[in-house]
Design a protein around this motif. Structure first.
Motif, PDB file in Angstrom:
ATOM      1  N   VAL A 138       0.439 -11.732  -7.607  1.00  0.00           N
ATOM      2  CA  VAL A 138       0.876 -10.298  -6.859  1.00  0.00           C
ATOM      3  C   VAL A 138      -0.161  -9.138  -8.219  1.00  0.00           C
ATOM      4  O   VAL A 138      -0.164  -8.251  -7.832  1.00  0.00           O
ATOM      5  N   GLN A 139      -0.109  -9.849  -9.978  1.00  0.00           N
ATOM      6  CA  GLN A 139      -1.032  -9.134 -10.696  1.00  0.00           C
ATOM      7  C   GLN A 139      -2.261  -8.965 -10.348  1.00  0.00           C
ATOM      8  O   GLN A 139      -2.778  -7.800 -10.548  1.00  0.00           O
ATOM      9  N   LYS A 184       2.450  -9.387  -0.927  1.00  0.00           N
ATOM     10  CA  LYS A 184       3.481  -8.930  -2.744  1.00  0.00           C
ATOM     11  C   LYS A 184       2.934  -8.032  -2.843  1.00  0.00           C
ATOM     12  O   LYS A 184       3.445  -7.607  -4.160  1.00  0.00           O
ATOM     13  N   SER A 234       8.325  -2.647 -10.062  1.00  0.00           N
ATOM     14  CA  SER A 234       7.841  -1.018 -10.536  1.00  0.00           C
ATOM     15  C   SER A 234       8.991  -0.231  -9.927  1.00  0.00           C
ATOM     16  O   SER A 234       9.366   0.639 -10.855  1.00  0.00           O
ATOM     17  N   ALA A 272      -3.009  -6.359  -7.697  1.00  0.00           N
ATOM     18  CA  ALA A 272      -2.722  -4.893  -8.044  1.00  0.00           C
ATOM     19  C   ALA A 272      -4.064  -4.459  -8.935  1.00  0.00           C
ATOM     20  O   ALA A 272      -3.262  -3.258  -9.005  1.00  0.00           O
ATOM     21  N   TYR A 315      -2.461   0.574  -3.251  1.00  0.00           N
ATOM     22  CA  TYR A 315      -3.259  -0.644  -2.415  1.00  0.00           C
ATOM     23  C   TYR A 315      -4.681  -0.152  -1.940  1.00  0.00           C
ATOM     24  O   TYR A 315      -3.456  -1.526  -0.719  1.00  0.00           O
ATOM     25  N   LYS A 329       5.496  -6.447  -5.629  1.00  0.00           N
ATOM     26  CA  LYS A 329       4.840  -5.427  -6.680  1.00  0.00           C
ATOM     27  C   LYS A 329       5.820  -3.969  -7.040  1.00  0.00           C
ATOM     28  O   LYS A 329       6.030  -3.726  -7.875  1.00  0.00           O
ATOM     29  N   ASP A 330       5.954  -3.294  -5.779  1.00  0.00           N
ATOM     30  CA  ASP A 330       6.655  -2.208  -5.436  1.00  0.00           C
ATOM     31  C   ASP A 330       7.988  -2.272  -5.987  1.00  0.00           C
ATOM     32  O   ASP A 330       8.393  -1.181  -6.416  1.00  0.00           O
TER      33      ASP A 330
END
Length: 307
Positions: free
Chosen positions: A299-300, A238, A246, A303, A261, A242-243
């Motif tokens: 995922v959110q 995850k 982004s 983060a 993270y 996320k990376d």
């Protein structure tokens, strides 16, 4: 560039007024520039870093071309320099009598250099160094001039020097068991998960863990747990996703990944999701079981928790 074989090079230096304050760094993009009117070489160093600061302060350093049996030395100097941690604790070296800089034992060769010029290019410094003298294999572990083969990397999935040698050591089971920490587990899984999807990476991660422990069964008793492995694979996957969302899909720095993270550095975070009774059960060892304390983070959420 992955198709181009390159040597693995470590630069070492020490504070002039206090030689016991020393640093080493596995550098990238090493090359020879010129021979006349005097020899010049170059290498790149990430900036900012404590190694860069000390190189500027010292003005003199040793550039070592590692031999094929020096994977551990490359690993020792590929991690960020932590204040108060002696990188040289388990690395054979001696202090040069002229400069007092540390020289790694067993290298193909060591170049004693002084700063010629430094250029700031993006997030790196390009160091151009004047070679003052050369030791050909001096400091061999056998006490002789050692013309061993250089440690090379090329044409593999892992892009950075540190990741290249780390994964090679893990897959070859030559990684020192003392370095097989929780962070090393995360680093290994990160390398697989950023190169392939979760379905492809998961069996390679599991096989790699079991194979590594089997090769080191004389050092520790290990009971594989499918749920623990699956939990961390899920978190790392995850974070990697996320990376990618982004725009960091090409990021090659594991230590910056951990800073984004920090939850992944916490080996006890699994206790927030699983009870000890569940993790100790035979079922959790044999198959992945969903958490019993709270659902796996999205995922959110991952983060947000890492901020």
């Amino acid at each position: 560039m992955r198709k181009v074989p390159q040597p693995v090079v470590v630069v070492t230096t020490a504070r002039p007024e206090n030689p016991e304050y020393r640093r080493g760094i596995t550098v990238s993009s090493f090359t020879s520039i010129a021979l006349h009117p005097f020899p010049l070489i170059s290498f790149c160093v990430r900036k900012p870093s404590r190694a860069s600061d000390l190189l500027h302060e010292a003005g003199q350093f040793v550039v070592q071309v590692l031999s094929s049996h020096q994977v551990q030395q490359s690993l020792a100097f590929s991690s960020p320099n932590q204040e108060g941690v002696d990188q040289f604790k388990d690395v054979p070296f001696y202090s040069d009598p002229q400069t007092h800089n540390p020289v790694l034992m067993g290298s193909v060769g060591a170049m004693h250099c002084s700063t010629h010029n430094v250029f700031v290019l993006g997030d790196h410094e390009l160091w151009v160094a004047k070679v003052d003298r050369v030791d050909h294999g001096v400091g061999s572990m056998r006490g002789t001039r050692d013309e061993s083969e250089p440690l090379l990397y090329h044409d593999r999935r892992y892009h950075g020097v540190g990741e290249e040698v780390f994964m090679q050591a893990f897959e070859d089971h030559t990684l020192d068991f003392r370095q097989w920490t929780h962070r090393a587990h995360v680093r290994m899984a990160w390398n697989y998960l950023r190169e392939m999807n979760q379905e492809e990476a998961t069996p390679l991660i599991k096989h790699g863990i079991e194979s590594y422990y089997k090769a080191n069964k004389d050092k520790i008793q290990f009971v594989y747990n499918e749920t623990i492995t699956g939990f961390y694979i899920d978190l790392i996957h995850k974070a990697v996703q996320k990376d990618k969302l982004s725009g960091r899909s090409e990021d090659d720095d594991f230590f910056e990944f951990l800073e984004r993270y920090p939850i992944l550095k916490d080996r006890k975070v699994i206790k927030d999701y699983y009870s000890r009774e569940l993790l100790d059960s035979d079922d959790s060892r044999q198959q992945f079981i969903e958490p019993d304390l709270q659902p796996l983070p999205t995922v959110q959420q991952l983060a947000n928790e890492s901020k």
